[in-house]
Design an enzyme around this catalytic site. Structure first.
Site, PDB file in Angstrom:
ATOM      1  N   SER A   1      59.600  53.060  78.642  1.00 36.87           N
ATOM      2  CA  SER A   1      60.945  52.590  78.313  1.00 36.87           C
ATOM      3  C   SER A   1      61.062  52.032  76.888  1.00 36.87           C
ATOM      4  O   SER A   1      61.760  51.046  76.656  1.00 36.87           O
ATOM      5  CB  SER A   1      61.433  51.571  79.350  1.00 36.87           C
ATOM      6  OG  SER A   1      61.484  52.164  80.635  1.00 36.87           O
TER       7      SER A   1
ATOM      8  N   GLY B   1      60.163  55.386  82.607  1.00 36.39           N
ATOM      9  CA  GLY B   1      61.419  55.958  83.104  1.00 36.39           C
ATOM     10  C   GLY B   1      62.260  54.983  83.912  1.00 36.39           C
ATOM     11  O   GLY B   1      63.227  55.375  84.552  1.00 36.39           O
TER      12      GLY B   1
ATOM     13  N   LYS C   1      58.325  65.756  78.125  1.00 38.84           N
ATOM     14  CA  LYS C   1      58.126  66.057  79.558  1.00 38.84           C
ATOM     15  C   LYS C   1      58.734  67.433  79.874  1.00 38.84           C
ATOM     16  O   LYS C   1      58.751  68.306  78.994  1.00 38.84           O
ATOM     17  CB  LYS C   1      58.682  64.926  80.431  1.00 38.84           C
ATOM     18  CG  LYS C   1      58.120  63.559  80.001  1.00 38.84           C
ATOM     19  CD  LYS C   1      58.346  62.459  80.983  1.00 38.84           C
ATOM     20  CE  LYS C   1      57.759  61.162  80.439  1.00 38.84           C
ATOM     21  NZ  LYS C   1      57.828  60.049  81.367  1.00 38.84           N
TER      22      LYS C   1
HETATM   23  P1  13P Z   1      59.956  56.690  79.145  1.00 40.49           P
HETATM   24  O1  13P Z   1      59.974  56.359  77.679  1.00 40.49           O
HETATM   25  O2  13P Z   1      61.034  57.630  79.575  1.00 40.49           O
HETATM   26  O3  13P Z   1      59.838  55.474  80.002  1.00 40.49           O
HETATM   27  O4  13P Z   1      58.580  57.533  79.387  1.00 40.49           O
HETATM   28  C1  13P Z   1      57.389  57.031  78.904  1.00 40.49           C
HETATM   29  C2  13P Z   1      56.358  58.078  79.030  1.00 40.49           C
HETATM   30  O5  13P Z   1      55.948  58.426  80.133  1.00 40.49           O
HETATM   31  C3  13P Z   1      55.870  58.718  77.813  1.00 40.49           C
HETATM   32  O6  13P Z   1      54.732  59.502  78.057  1.00 40.49           O
END
Ligand code: 13P
Length: 250
Positions: A212, A173, A12
């Protein structure tokens, strides 16, 4: 059918040159020892550096976004051909953050998928329902509509070169992963939807789970017959966690 697992880290809008260098040096030695395909996805400014840091390793590079336009007056956008210049192999498309925060509709996602395929890169097509949609009991419909819009534009055979990532929005997230059983149910429904159009494509398509994922829950997810790996956000920024996830995939 055996499908090679994919463990993809979506960084991200995180990291710096120095944190990325550390992350890659920690991953490089490990990735070679396991059967899964490991992928990392940095922000666009780091693609060139990461591409060089990955040179000679089995880890593949993914971009987080691409325009469906080929060139022109589109300030702030990146074309697929620009990504090709940096040895990018995969491109994330339709991530829920792009859909929710930047207004990407199913139609835009389909056009981007077509552009990525035309550039001979592999789209990682993200799908998933919101909490409200899950509570209404329309999760499978939402996911299959997201996929079918792409099928209408590029055809089902194109899914030979597309990876799907099922990422329930409520699990991203939040620390609240879908259970392995919940994820398996949707992966199976999505696979069956494609298999009804073309059995070989349905059986062969790789469907990753995202939301997650951590080293402590990944093994249960990977034990499911229709879960072919993970698209990992937060935990992919921590070498030990990400390596734990890679190890759990065998
Ligand atoms: P998380 O693993 O932080 O929940 O994010 C998942 C995600 O959006 C991967 O593209």
């Amino acid at each position: 059918m055996t499908r090679q697992k994919i463990i993809a880290g979506n960084w991200k809008m995180n990291g710096s040159l120095s944190s990325i260098e550390k992350l890659i040096s920690g991953l490089r030695s490990v990735a070679e020892n396991f059967d899964s395909q490991v992928i990392v996805s940095p922000s666009h400014p780091y693609l060139s550096n990461v591409s060089q840091l990955l040179s000679g390793s089995s880890i593949k590079l993914a971009a987080q976004n691409a325009s469906h336009e080929t060139s022109g007056a589109f300030t702030g956008e990146t074309s697929v051909s620009m990504l090709q210049d940096f040895a990018v192999d995969y491109v994330l498309v339709g991530h829920s953050e792009r859909r929710a925060l930047y207004g990407e509709t199913d139609d835009v996602v389909a056009k981007k998928t077509a552009a990525i395929l035309s550039g001979e890169l592999t789209p990682i097509l993200c799908i998933g329902e919101t909490l409200e949609e899950r509570q209404k009991g329309i999760t499978v419909d939402v996911c299959n509509t997201q996929i079918n819009t792409v099928v209408e534009l590029v055809g089902v055979e194109a899914f030979k070169n597309i990876v799907i990532a099922y990422e329930p929005v409520w699990a991203i997230g939040t620390g609240l992963s879908a259970t392995a059983e919940q994820a398996q149910e949707i992966h199976k429904a999505v696979r069956n939807n494609l298999a009804a159009l073309n059995a070989d494509i349905g059986n062969g398509v790789k469907i990753l789970y995202g939301g997650s994922v951590k080293a402590s829950n990944s093994a249960d997810l990977f034990a499911m017959p229709d879960i072919d790996g993970a698209l990992v956000g937060g935990a992919s920024l921590d070498v030990d966690e990400f390596v734990g996830i890679i190890k759990s995939a065998g």
